[in-house]
Design a protein around this motif. Structure first.
Motif, PDB file in Angstrom:
ATOM      1  N   ASP A  81       0.827  -1.216   0.000  1.00 39.18           N
ATOM      2  CA  ASP A  81       0.000   0.000   0.000  1.00 39.18           C
ATOM      3  C   ASP A  81       0.861   1.266   0.000  1.00 39.18           C
ATOM      4  O   ASP A  81       0.336   2.377   0.110  1.00 39.18           O
ATOM      5  CB  ASP A  81      -0.976  -0.007   1.181  1.00 39.18           C
ATOM      6  CG  ASP A  81      -0.270   0.100   2.527  1.00 39.18           C
ATOM      7  OD1 ASP A  81       0.977   0.155   2.559  1.00 39.18           O
ATOM      8  OD2 ASP A  81      -0.975   0.119   3.551  1.00 39.18           O
ATOM      9  N   ARG A 131      -1.656  -5.332   1.443  1.00 41.36           N
ATOM     10  CA  ARG A 131      -3.100  -5.423   1.654  1.00 41.36           C
ATOM     11  C   ARG A 131      -3.715  -6.392   0.661  1.00 41.36           C
ATOM     12  O   ARG A 131      -3.168  -6.613  -0.415  1.00 41.36           O
ATOM     13  CB  ARG A 131      -3.768  -4.042   1.463  1.00 41.36           C
ATOM     14  CG  ARG A 131      -3.407  -3.050   2.518  1.00 41.36           C
ATOM     15  CD  ARG A 131      -4.112  -1.710   2.342  1.00 41.36           C
ATOM     16  NE  ARG A 131      -3.688  -0.791   3.373  1.00 41.36           N
ATOM     17  CZ  ARG A 131      -4.229  -0.730   4.597  1.00 41.36           C
ATOM     18  NH1 ARG A 131      -5.252  -1.504   4.906  1.00 41.36           N
ATOM     19  NH2 ARG A 131      -3.767   0.112   5.498  1.00 41.36           N
ATOM     20  N   ARG A 171      -8.735  -4.680   0.681  1.00 42.90           N
ATOM     21  CA  ARG A 171      -7.864  -3.590   1.152  1.00 42.90           C
ATOM     22  C   ARG A 171      -7.544  -3.703   2.645  1.00 42.90           C
ATOM     23  O   ARG A 171      -7.208  -2.697   3.290  1.00 42.90           O
ATOM     24  CB  ARG A 171      -8.494  -2.208   0.873  1.00 42.90           C
ATOM     25  CG  ARG A 171      -8.893  -1.959  -0.567  1.00 42.90           C
ATOM     26  CD  ARG A 171      -7.763  -2.043  -1.542  1.00 42.90           C
ATOM     27  NE  ARG A 171      -6.683  -1.098  -1.256  1.00 42.90           N
ATOM     28  CZ  ARG A 171      -5.438  -1.215  -1.726  1.00 42.90           C
ATOM     29  NH1 ARG A 171      -5.117  -2.235  -2.508  1.00 42.90           N
ATOM     30  NH2 ARG A 171      -4.520  -0.314  -1.422  1.00 42.90           N
ATOM     31  N   LEU A 172      -7.620  -4.902   3.200  1.00 37.74           N
ATOM     32  CA  LEU A 172      -7.313  -5.082   4.622  1.00 37.74           C
ATOM     33  C   LEU A 172      -5.817  -5.313   4.819  1.00 37.74           C
ATOM     34  O   LEU A 172      -5.172  -6.036   4.042  1.00 37.74           O
ATOM     35  CB  LEU A 172      -8.096  -6.272   5.191  1.00 37.74           C
ATOM     36  CG  LEU A 172      -9.613  -6.095   5.265  1.00 37.74           C
ATOM     37  CD1 LEU A 172     -10.288  -7.432   5.563  1.00 37.74           C
ATOM     38  CD2 LEU A 172      -9.976  -5.065   6.341  1.00 37.74           C
ATOM     39  N   THR A 173      -5.268  -4.716   5.857  1.00 38.20           N
ATOM     40  CA  THR A 173      -3.852  -4.873   6.208  1.00 38.20           C
ATOM     41  C   THR A 173      -3.489  -6.331   6.440  1.00 38.20           C
ATOM     42  O   THR A 173      -4.235  -7.070   7.072  1.00 38.20           O
ATOM     43  CB  THR A 173      -3.546  -4.153   7.541  1.00 38.20           C
ATOM     44  OG1 THR A 173      -4.074  -2.856   7.506  1.00 38.20           O
ATOM     45  CG2 THR A 173      -2.048  -4.125   7.812  1.00 38.20           C
ATOM     46  N   ILE A 174      -2.312  -6.709   5.947  1.00 37.37           N
ATOM     47  CA  ILE A 174      -1.750  -8.009   6.285  1.00 37.37           C
ATOM     48  C   ILE A 174      -0.687  -7.786   7.361  1.00 37.37           C
ATOM     49  O   ILE A 174       0.373  -7.234   7.093  1.00 37.37           O
ATOM     50  CB  ILE A 174      -1.152  -8.679   5.034  1.00 37.37           C
ATOM     51  CG1 ILE A 174      -2.301  -8.963   4.056  1.00 37.37           C
ATOM     52  CG2 ILE A 174      -0.404  -9.951   5.398  1.00 37.37           C
ATOM     53  CD1 ILE A 174      -1.859  -9.315   2.663  1.00 37.37           C
ATOM     54  N   GLU A 175      -1.006  -8.189   8.580  1.00 37.13           N
ATOM     55  CA  GLU A 175      -0.057  -8.026   9.693  1.00 37.13           C
ATOM     56  C   GLU A 175       1.256  -8.700   9.353  1.00 37.13           C
ATOM     57  O   GLU A 175       1.259  -9.839   8.877  1.00 37.13           O
ATOM     58  CB  GLU A 175      -0.631  -8.685  10.951  1.00 37.13           C
ATOM     59  CG  GLU A 175      -1.527  -7.823  11.789  1.00 37.13           C
ATOM     60  CD  GLU A 175      -1.807  -8.515  13.133  1.00 37.13           C
ATOM     61  OE1 GLU A 175      -1.027  -8.343  14.071  1.00 37.13           O
ATOM     62  OE2 GLU A 175      -2.815  -9.232  13.213  1.00 37.13           O
TER      63      GLU A 175
END
Lengths: 189, 189
Positions: free
Chosen positions: B123, B129, B134-138
């Protein structure tokens, strides 16, 4: 009251915006909202020690709150985000009141059955099981694993199911959070 | 010490057998094992109130234990069983020492990326993501969501990753539990 805002919206690209909207809602109902970003960690870097510091900082935020409101909508699968579930267990053990909401209107049992795509069968002892893995399908008429539903109820909170017209994966929607706020504040009983 | 045996093996068809084997292992190392079945609930029926009673009974069992050992192998998806995660958070908040083990040798980040089937992208702010959600990948070099890894470490326990030759879904295998027992007992440091 001080409310810790718990849920997977921290992973959204507009996480700050969504969390600030929830914080403002808390104010509307006469409370103070704390978000998982309200720590003194200045820079997020991809290291174990940074993750560790975030975890402890979030525990510290819960410690000073009276209430935790968690988004338990299924996240990347059929169950709630594990970080959120950890926070529910943590808050319950600390004697906090915990409310939870989900935008998935299916029961825990229905979601598990969907996971198996219909390949389940009765075991003759009162439970259905996955045909291949032989694992029990919990059928306690609950919204999540029984530890979560039981802990939330015993804490003095409740699980609220809210139908989101945009679908359950719209994590930025804040209506479920507001329903919990209304229950907490006695607007809905 | 008293050890609460936590994990999704309660859902196995031979759950009692597996849990009794773990209880005996606890004795071998000089401890007392308690299982989630050690309640006074005589009959399991598919009602909310039964699930509620089981949840509270399991909390009560953790309350009298010194240590919790949890199987956090991914369960029906890419993350640990939510009931187990709740117990880790609960035990941590109660000041218990928590050990966890997993039979999945992939990191949390690797499992999330597998969930997206390669459809992730940077991102520009340090995170990958999911392309669609569009969710964060820890990416904290941890084994689970950071709350779990941080809480376990701070409790004085550790996360142990154990390669099961039969594959990660062999929940009845007790080697991971024994590795945690060895760490707890100072046999491995």
């Amino acid at each position: 009251m001080k409310i810790y805002i718990s849920g997977p919206e921290v992973f959204l690209e507009n996480a700050v915006e969504v969390l600030e909207a929830k914080r403002k809602l808390c104010e509307v109902y006469g409370h103070e909202g704390l978000t998982p970003f309200d720590t003194n960690i200045e820079e997020i870097v991809p290291t174990w020690s940074c993750g560790y510091r975030i975890g402890l900082a979030n525990e510290a935020l819960m410690n000073v709150c009276d209430v935790v409101i968690s988004n338990i909508t299924p996240f990347r699968g059929i169950s709630a985000d594990p970080g959120t579930v950890y926070e529910i267990g943590y808050a319950r053990a600390k004697g906090k009141r915990v409310f939870a909401y989900s935008y998935d209107t299916r029961s825990h049992e229905e979601r598990i059955k969907a996971y198996y795509g219909g390949k389940t069968e009765p075991d003759g002892k009162g439970f259905e099981r996955g045909v291949e893995d032989r694992l029990t399908i919990e059928n306690f008429k609950m919204w999540e694993n029984l530890m979560i539903d039981a802990g939330v109820a015993e804490s003095g909170g409740s699980v609220q199911i809210v139908l989101n017209p945009k679908g359950p994966s719209d994590f930025g929607w804040i209506a479920g959070f507001e329903i919990c706020l209304k229950h907490l504040s006695g607007v809905i009983v």
